[in-house]
Design an enzyme around this catalytic site. Structure first.
Site, PDB file in Angstrom:
ATOM      1  N   ASP A  63      -0.832   1.455  -4.077  1.00  0.00           N
ATOM      2  CA  ASP A  63      -1.680   0.493  -4.783  1.00  0.00           C
ATOM      3  C   ASP A  63      -3.007   1.085  -5.236  1.00  0.00           C
ATOM      4  O   ASP A  63      -3.904   0.357  -5.674  1.00  0.00           O
ATOM      5  CB  ASP A  63      -1.923  -0.742  -3.908  1.00  0.00           C
ATOM      6  N   ASP A  98      -2.215   6.436  -3.423  1.00  0.00           N
ATOM      7  CA  ASP A  98      -1.084   5.762  -2.778  1.00  0.00           C
ATOM      8  C   ASP A  98      -0.498   4.669  -3.668  1.00  0.00           C
ATOM      9  O   ASP A  98      -0.876   4.530  -4.835  1.00  0.00           O
ATOM     10  CB  ASP A  98      -1.520   5.178  -1.428  1.00  0.00           C
ATOM     11  N   LYS A 120     -11.290  -0.022  -0.923  1.00  0.00           N
ATOM     12  CA  LYS A 120     -11.394   1.422  -1.094  1.00  0.00           C
ATOM     13  C   LYS A 120     -10.792   1.764  -2.455  1.00  0.00           C
ATOM     14  O   LYS A 120     -10.046   0.964  -3.025  1.00  0.00           O
ATOM     15  CB  LYS A 120     -10.707   2.157   0.040  1.00  0.00           C
ATOM     16  N   ASP A 127      -5.574   2.601  -3.722  1.00  0.00           N
ATOM     17  CA  ASP A 127      -6.863   2.567  -3.029  1.00  0.00           C
ATOM     18  C   ASP A 127      -7.102   3.794  -2.148  1.00  0.00           C
ATOM     19  O   ASP A 127      -8.211   4.022  -1.694  1.00  0.00           O
ATOM     20  CB  ASP A 127      -7.058   1.260  -2.230  1.00  0.00           C
ATOM     21  N   ARG A 128      -6.045   4.583  -1.912  1.00  0.00           N
ATOM     22  CA  ARG A 128      -6.244   5.800  -1.095  1.00  0.00           C
ATOM     23  C   ARG A 128      -6.365   7.039  -1.970  1.00  0.00           C
ATOM     24  O   ARG A 128      -5.907   7.050  -3.106  1.00  0.00           O
ATOM     25  CB  ARG A 128      -5.048   6.007  -0.165  1.00  0.00           C
ATOM     26  N   SER A 131       0.797  -1.218   0.000  1.00  0.00           N
ATOM     27  CA  SER A 131       0.000   0.000   0.000  1.00  0.00           C
ATOM     28  C   SER A 131       0.836   1.279   0.000  1.00  0.00           C
ATOM     29  O   SER A 131       1.585   1.530  -0.923  1.00  0.00           O
ATOM     30  CB  SER A 131      -0.957  -0.043   1.195  1.00  0.00           C
ATOM     31  N   HIS A 132       0.759   2.011   1.098  1.00  0.00           N
ATOM     32  CA  HIS A 132       1.393   3.321   1.184  1.00  0.00           C
ATOM     33  C   HIS A 132       2.809   3.234   1.745  1.00  0.00           C
ATOM     34  O   HIS A 132       3.455   4.262   1.921  1.00  0.00           O
ATOM     35  CB  HIS A 132       0.535   4.203   2.083  1.00  0.00           C
TER      36      HIS A 132
HETATM   37  C1  G1P Z   1      -3.845   1.791   8.118  1.00  0.00           C
HETATM   38  C2  G1P Z   1      -5.036   2.694   8.269  1.00  0.00           C
HETATM   39  C3  G1P Z   1      -6.299   1.924   8.031  1.00  0.00           C
HETATM   40  C4  G1P Z   1      -6.248   1.253   6.663  1.00  0.00           C
HETATM   41  C5  G1P Z   1      -4.992   0.429   6.538  1.00  0.00           C
HETATM   42  C6  G1P Z   1      -4.812  -0.144   5.138  1.00  0.00           C
HETATM   43  O1  G1P Z   1      -3.910   0.758   9.064  1.00  0.00           O
HETATM   44  O2  G1P Z   1      -5.050   3.311   9.534  1.00  0.00           O
HETATM   45  O3  G1P Z   1      -7.399   2.777   8.127  1.00  0.00           O
HETATM   46  O4  G1P Z   1      -7.360   0.433   6.463  1.00  0.00           O
HETATM   47  O5  G1P Z   1      -3.846   1.228   6.832  1.00  0.00           O
HETATM   48  O6  G1P Z   1      -4.731   0.848   4.162  1.00  0.00           O
HETATM   49  P1  G1P Z   1      -3.102   0.799  10.462  1.00  0.00           P
HETATM   50  O7  G1P Z   1      -1.649   0.983  10.105  1.00  0.00           O
HETATM   51  O8  G1P Z   1      -3.612   1.974  11.206  1.00  0.00           O
HETATM   52  O9  G1P Z   1      -3.419  -0.509  11.109  1.00  0.00           O
HETATM   53 ZN    ZN Z   2      -3.267   1.322  -0.295  1.00  0.00          ZN
END
Ligand code: G1P
Ligand code: ZN
Length: 543
Positions: free
Chosen positions: A279, A277, A376, A281-282, A113-114
């Protein structure tokens, strides 16, 4: 070509977190590490033999190697057909869309992801089920259980598949179809939004800037914004996906998406800006010199949903993660629809969407989506906003400020203390947990504690219970502080502190968020002793 059975021993750390198994690349590169987890997935899926699976990733370092391993293991485990994105790339929402459109059994999504990428960055893998959404805890727990006892895995001994040409190939009995990862997704977007109105907007004086942060959305954004919607070439910046995201941190927030922030807060700023981000989804939504908090974004989309063709008949309900602000609750109340509060993580929305209890969902962590897929969806949120902007002919700032006038403003911010030592971070949480019983009724300056608990969620569809989802401290004036530890970080622990207060009076809305929240920020420190436990003077990231 032959199937080999390789002897292995378990790794003890393959418990999926908020969103799949996420570790540094070097952990995944250990011999058998990825293979053990993939075999554990196949061993947990009853009836997967002969079925279709979707495989794709965000293109980060190790994506290609991982896909080759997964393809060979899938063939050895009797999977019937694999649909893989060209170049091994598929955004997370696109993977969800493809699983649904092709009626696949499920999919394997490779993404952290991010989190940063590259040889020293992170990698991740997760399993998505038939509805296109992340596997629920029942399945992730089963995968983890298998990973603890695994002693062998199966893999085809064969050449790599060429992922760069659209084609149909075979590994043993299994078909491998390399598909265009953009087209099915773009078509889905066209079915939901008023492309004609958005095209008109983008071809007028309205200027936009989309930052793909050298991550997966580049090709999607170029195809949709520049080709289908006719935005000028160059509208999408950092549009070429790179294995290390150009050295950046592909997280669309005010800190990491600084290129875009400078443009939108600079002179002659465009009217609209958005970033996604790693992948896809954000999303982060910006107006000219204006930042939309994700919690407000969800509330605005909910309030204006009927302006958008895909949602013109109204919403069945909405859902937000617990730490997300209650801005959307107020809209739901006015619309007379249900509003669900779920634990953090998109997987908790799946049942609500499947049961049509919710149509839109959102998280404060720059995640917004709907029942069109089960993830998302960053570009979906961008198109939703553009659709609203095209119909209302207002600016982003006007839309949000008008919204506050109608519903009041939920001042909201999240303070992250990233990569702190795990032990004291756990101690901080344990201490808060032990305090929850005594806090209600206590007075701190102007604030009186109304309730304090460790959030527990009972899924209204299948009755499953998820406990210990974050400490909530609510005050009698409607303010709230939430503490939880991240389930996606890979270094030490990350403490997240979520702060929220509500202001109905429009004359008090034009205050800087951090200033408006200052009393609560001080109170969070007083109650949780954050500095002492984290050894940090201030948060690493404020969003
Ligand atoms: C974080 C975000 C959460 C999101 C997840 C995946 O998780 O806070 O809302 O669903 O990334 O993108 P966390 O690191 O807080 O567990
Ligand atoms: Zn992501």
């Amino acid at each position: 070509m032959s199937i080999k059975t390789i002897t292995t021993t378990p790794f003890s750390d393959q418990k999926p977190g908020t969103s799949g198994l996420r570790k540094s690349v070097t952990v995944f590169q250990q011999p058998h590490y990825l293979e053990n987890f993939v075999q554990s997935i196949f061993d947990s899926l009853e009836g997967v033999q002969g079925q279709t699976l979707v495989v794709g990733g965000d293109g980060r370092f190790y994506n290609r190697q991982a896909i080759q391993i997964i393809l060979k293991m899938a063939a050895a485990n009797g999977i019937g057909r694999i649909l893989v994105g060209k170049g091994g790339i598929m955004s997370t929402p696109a993977a969800s869309a493809v699983i649904r459109q092709y009626k696949a059994f499920g999919g394997i999504v490779l993404s952290a992801s991010h989190n940063p990428g590259g040889p020293n960055g992170d990698f991740g893998i997760k399993y998505n089920i038939t509805n296109g959404g992340p596997a629920p805890e029942k399945i992730t727990n089963a995968i983890f259980a298998k990973s603890k006892t695994i002693n062998s895995y199966k893999i085809f001994d064969t050449e790599d598949i060429d992922l760069d040409k659209l084609s149909v190939k075979r590994i043993g009995e299994m078909a491998v179809e390399v598909i265009d990862p953009v087209e099915p997704y773009a078509r889905l977007m066209e079915s939901l939004f008023d492309f004609a109105s958005i095209r008109k907007l983008l071809q007028g004086n309205f200027k936009i800037c989309i930052d793909s942060m050298h991550a997966v959305t580049g090709p999607y954004a170029q195809d949709i914004m520049e080709k289908r919607l006719g935005a000028p070439a160059g509208t999408v910046q950092n549009g070429v996906p790179l294995e290390d995201f150009g050295g950046g941190h592909p997280d669309p927030n005010l800190v990491y998406a600084h290129d875009l922030v400078e443009i939108l807060f600079g002179d002659n700023a465009p009217d609209f800006g958005a970033a996604s981000d790693g992948d896809g989804d954000r999303n982060m939504i910006l107006g000219n010199n204006f930042f939309v908090t994700p919690s407000d974004s969800l509330a605005v989309l909910t309030a204006n949903a009927t302006l958008v063709p895909g949602y013109k008949d109204g919403l069945s309900g909405v859902a937000r993660s617990m730490p997300t602000s209650a801005a959307v609750d107020r809209v739901a109340e006015k619309l007379g629809i249900d509003c669900y509060e779920t634990p953090t993580g998109w997987k908790f929305f799946g049942n609500l969407l499947d049961a049509d209890k919710a149509t839109l969902c959102g998280e404060e962590s720059f995640g917004t989506g709907s029942n069109h897929v089960r993830e998302k969806d960053g570009l979906w949120a961008v198109l939703f906003w553009l659709n609203i902007l095209a119909v209302t002919e207002k600016s982003v700032e006007e839309i949000v400020k008008d919204h506050w006038k109608t519903y009041g403003r939920n001042f909201y911010s999240r303070h992250d203390y990233e990569a702190v030592a795990s032990e004291p971070a756990n101690e901080l949480m344990d201490r808060l947990r032990s305090m929850t019983g005594d806090l209600p009724g206590k007075q701190f300056g102007d604030y009186t504690v109304d309730y304090a608990d460790d959030f527990s969620y009972t899924d209204p569809v299948d009755g499953s219970v998820s406990q210990k989802q974050g400490i909530r401290i609510g005050f009698t004036d409607g303010s709230r502080i939430v503490f939880r530890l991240s389930g996606t970080g890979t270094k030490g622990a990350t403490l997240r502190v979520y702060l929220e207060s509500y202001e109905p009076d429009a004359s008090k809305h034009n205050v800087d968020t951090q200033v408006g929240l200052k009393p609560l920020i001080d109170l969070a420190e007083e109650i949780a002793l954050i500095r002492q436990f984290t050894q940090r003077e201030k948060p690493t990231v404020i969003t």
